[in-house]
Motif scaffolding. Structure first.
Motif, PDB file in Angstrom:
ATOM      1  N   UNK A 153       0.833  -1.206   0.000  1.00  0.00           N
ATOM      2  CA  UNK A 153       0.000   0.000   0.000  1.00  0.00           C
ATOM      3  C   UNK A 153       0.866   1.254   0.000  1.00  0.00           C
ATOM      4  N   UNK A 154       1.861   1.290   0.865  1.00  0.00           N
ATOM      5  CA  UNK A 154       2.681   2.486   1.034  1.00  0.00           C
ATOM      6  C   UNK A 154       3.487   2.796  -0.228  1.00  0.00           C
ATOM      7  N   UNK A 155       4.133   1.788  -0.790  1.00  0.00           N
ATOM      8  CA  UNK A 155       4.955   2.036  -1.980  1.00  0.00           C
ATOM      9  C   UNK A 155       4.100   2.363  -3.198  1.00  0.00           C
ATOM     10  N   UNK A 156       2.911   1.785  -3.289  1.00  0.00           N
ATOM     11  CA  UNK A 156       2.025   2.102  -4.418  1.00  0.00           C
ATOM     12  C   UNK A 156       1.542   3.543  -4.338  1.00  0.00           C
ATOM     13  N   UNK A 157       1.169   3.993  -3.144  1.00  0.00           N
ATOM     14  CA  UNK A 157       0.761   5.385  -2.972  1.00  0.00           C
ATOM     15  C   UNK A 157       1.895   6.329  -3.353  1.00  0.00           C
ATOM     16  N   UNK A 158       3.098   6.003  -2.910  1.00  0.00           N
ATOM     17  CA  UNK A 158       4.240   6.861  -3.248  1.00  0.00           C
ATOM     18  C   UNK A 158       4.472   6.884  -4.751  1.00  0.00           C
ATOM     19  N   UNK A 159       4.385   5.717  -5.395  1.00  0.00           N
ATOM     20  CA  UNK A 159       4.597   5.670  -6.833  1.00  0.00           C
ATOM     21  C   UNK A 159       3.569   6.472  -7.605  1.00  0.00           C
ATOM     22  N   UNK A 160       2.306   6.391  -7.195  1.00  0.00           N
ATOM     23  CA  UNK A 160       1.262   7.153  -7.872  1.00  0.00           C
ATOM     24  C   UNK A 160       1.420   8.646  -7.647  1.00  0.00           C
ATOM     25  N   UNK A 162       4.328  10.139  -7.398  1.00  0.00           N
ATOM     26  CA  UNK A 162       5.584  10.605  -7.978  1.00  0.00           C
ATOM     27  C   UNK A 162       5.435  11.067  -9.427  1.00  0.00           C
ATOM     28  N   UNK A 163       4.232  10.968  -9.972  1.00  0.00           N
ATOM     29  CA  UNK A 163       4.019  11.388 -11.360  1.00  0.00           C
ATOM     30  C   UNK A 163       4.308  12.877 -11.511  1.00  0.00           C
ATOM     31  N   UNK A 164       5.030  13.239 -12.569  1.00  0.00           N
ATOM     32  CA  UNK A 164       5.380  14.634 -12.799  1.00  0.00           C
ATOM     33  C   UNK A 164       4.127  15.453 -13.098  1.00  0.00           C
ATOM     34  N   UNK A 165       3.931  16.573 -12.425  1.00  0.00           N
ATOM     35  CA  UNK A 165       2.734  17.405 -12.653  1.00  0.00           C
ATOM     36  C   UNK A 165       2.609  17.882 -14.100  1.00  0.00           C
ATOM     37  N   UNK A 166       3.751  18.090 -14.780  1.00  0.00           N
ATOM     38  CA  UNK A 166       3.698  18.550 -16.162  1.00  0.00           C
ATOM     39  C   UNK A 166       3.028  17.525 -17.068  1.00  0.00           C
ATOM     40  N   UNK A 167       3.296  16.240 -16.818  1.00  0.00           N
ATOM     41  CA  UNK A 167       2.663  15.197 -17.620  1.00  0.00           C
ATOM     42  C   UNK A 167       1.162  15.144 -17.369  1.00  0.00           C
ATOM     43  N   UNK A 168       0.767  15.292 -16.115  1.00  0.00           N
ATOM     44  CA  UNK A 168      -0.654  15.299 -15.794  1.00  0.00           C
ATOM     45  C   UNK A 168      -1.354  16.475 -16.467  1.00  0.00           C
ATOM     46  N   UNK A 169      -0.724  17.652 -16.418  1.00  0.00           N
ATOM     47  CA  UNK A 169      -1.321  18.828 -17.047  1.00  0.00           C
ATOM     48  C   UNK A 169      -1.421  18.649 -18.553  1.00  0.00           C
ATOM     49  N   UNK A 170      -0.430  17.994 -19.151  1.00  0.00           N
ATOM     50  CA  UNK A 170      -0.449  17.779 -20.595  1.00  0.00           C
ATOM     51  C   UNK A 170      -1.611  16.888 -21.004  1.00  0.00           C
ATOM     52  N   UNK A 171      -1.825  15.798 -20.269  1.00  0.00           N
ATOM     53  CA  UNK A 171      -2.922  14.891 -20.594  1.00  0.00           C
ATOM     54  C   UNK A 171      -4.266  15.594 -20.418  1.00  0.00           C
ATOM     55  N   UNK A 172      -4.383  16.380 -19.369  1.00  0.00           N
ATOM     56  CA  UNK A 172      -5.636  17.107 -19.156  1.00  0.00           C
ATOM     57  C   UNK A 172      -5.860  18.136 -20.262  1.00  0.00           C
ATOM     58  N   UNK A 173      -4.780  18.793 -20.696  1.00  0.00           N
ATOM     59  CA  UNK A 173      -4.913  19.783 -21.766  1.00  0.00           C
ATOM     60  C   UNK A 173      -5.348  19.137 -23.071  1.00  0.00           C
ATOM     61  N   UNK A 174      -4.958  17.870 -23.279  1.00  0.00           N
ATOM     62  CA  UNK A 174      -5.350  17.138 -24.475  1.00  0.00           C
ATOM     63  C   UNK A 174      -6.697  16.439 -24.317  1.00  0.00           C
ATOM     64  N   UNK A 175      -7.421  16.800 -23.262  1.00  0.00           N
ATOM     65  CA  UNK A 175      -8.760  16.252 -23.008  1.00  0.00           C
ATOM     66  C   UNK A 175      -8.719  14.740 -22.764  1.00  0.00           C
ATOM     67  N   UNK A 176      -7.633  14.282 -22.141  1.00  0.00           N
ATOM     68  CA  UNK A 176      -7.559  12.866 -21.825  1.00  0.00           C
ATOM     69  C   UNK A 176      -8.483  12.508 -20.672  1.00  0.00           C
ATOM     70  N   UNK A 177      -9.035  11.298 -20.715  1.00  0.00           N
ATOM     71  CA  UNK A 177      -9.950  10.846 -19.666  1.00  0.00           C
ATOM     72  C   UNK A 177      -9.164  10.454 -18.418  1.00  0.00           C
ATOM     73  N   UNK A 178      -9.888  10.270 -17.325  1.00  0.00           N
ATOM     74  CA  UNK A 178      -9.239   9.844 -16.072  1.00  0.00           C
ATOM     75  C   UNK A 178      -8.591   8.479 -16.237  1.00  0.00           C
ATOM     76  N   UNK A 179      -9.234   7.599 -17.008  1.00  0.00           N
ATOM     77  CA  UNK A 179      -8.664   6.278 -17.246  1.00  0.00           C
ATOM     78  C   UNK A 179      -7.383   6.377 -18.066  1.00  0.00           C
ATOM     79  N   UNK A 180      -7.379   7.228 -19.108  1.00  0.00           N
ATOM     80  CA  UNK A 180      -6.173   7.402 -19.910  1.00  0.00           C
ATOM     81  C   UNK A 180      -5.034   7.994 -19.082  1.00  0.00           C
ATOM     82  N   UNK A 181      -5.367   8.900 -18.192  1.00  0.00           N
ATOM     83  CA  UNK A 181      -4.358   9.481 -17.308  1.00  0.00           C
ATOM     84  C   UNK A 181      -3.716   8.411 -16.437  1.00  0.00           C
TER      85      UNK A 181
END
Length: 270
Positions: A153-160, A162-181
């Protein structure tokens, strides 16, 4: 000499100094183990150590021929507890991590409680396990699960996280779904951390199963160790320890194989 397109033909990069091929590393590991066993046998014979203190490997292996120990049956019970508790901890650990990541309120309310529960010594819970669930494989699987769950549980939470915020913003800007993210960004980035927790949990899974058999069991290698210890049958105790160790090594190698299949070597956490 040039290639047809005029580019220079570069030689293949030489391996790093001191780096061995993988098969040589595995061969070295096996050789070290075999040398240790040979040294053990030699020391027992040279110093005439009594079998009830330290039996020779040959005497330990000889106990496999004794049908009274039911090695196959007891090993199967312990293996079921180890792999069953580990699988349960893996599935629920990852699912709970996903829930905590998607809901900060749930993380705030429930995660501190799980941390507190994880601090409870599992051996101290043994008498309560007997009262609540009686004897058997099921309670031992639960004890194994309780040890494996939190590291995953602990290592999975940390791994999730650790995602770079820039990548998350890019997917959201491209109208990616929550599943695609999750599928293309968060999951691949979290896998090295997940497998790191899985490796830690392999050690705890074996310990959990044996502790459970010490406390509340009528079958299994841990239970057999308690029985033969009373008669000072040290070779049988050693054989049980070796079989338990073998189960742990088998589980760890399985995790390494899965890690090799899903993660590139550069991304693995050593």
């Amino acid at each position: 000499m040039t290639t047809p397109d005029g580019a220079l033909a570069l030689p293949a990069p030489a391996p790093l100094s001191g780096e061995r091929p993988e098969w040589q590393r595995w061969a070295l590991v096996v050789a070290v183990h075999l040398a240790g066993i040979a040294l053990w046998e030699l020391a027992v014979r040279v110093f005439a150590i009594q079998p009830f203190i330290l039996p020779a490997p040959s005497k330990v292996l000889a106990t496999l021929a004794n049908p009274n120990y039911s090695w196959l049956k007891n090993t199967g019970v312990t293996a079921l507890e180890v792999f069953g508790g580990y699988a349960l901890g893996l599935v629920l650990g990852i699912l709970c991590a996903l829930l905590f990541i998607t809901s900060k309120r749930l993380m705030l309310l429930v995660f501190p409680l799980l941390v507190t529960l994880n601090m409870i010594p599992k051996v101290a819970m043994g008498p309560l396990v007997i009262v609540w669930f009686s004897y058997g494989i099921g309670p031992n699987i639960l004890i194994t699960f309780s040890l494996c769950f939190f590291p995953i549980l602990l290592t999975t939470i940390r791994g999730l996280n650790e995602t770079e915020p820039e990548l998350l913003d890019l997917v959201r800007a491209l109208k990616g779904s929550r599943w695609q993210l999750f599928r293309y960004i968060q999951l691949p980035g979290s896998l090295p951390y997940v497998f790191s927790g899985m490796k830690v949990a392999t050690i705890l899974a074996v310990a959990g199963a044996v502790v459970g058999e010490f406390i509340a069991s009528e079958r299994g290698l841990g239970y057999l160790m308690i029985q033969v210890q009373a008669s000072l049958d040290t070779p049988a105790v050693f054989m049980a320890v070796l079989l338990i160790t073998g189960l742990g090594v088998l589980l760890y190698l399985l995790v390494l194989l899965l890690e090799r299949l899903f993660i590139t070597q550069d991304a693995r956490i050593q």
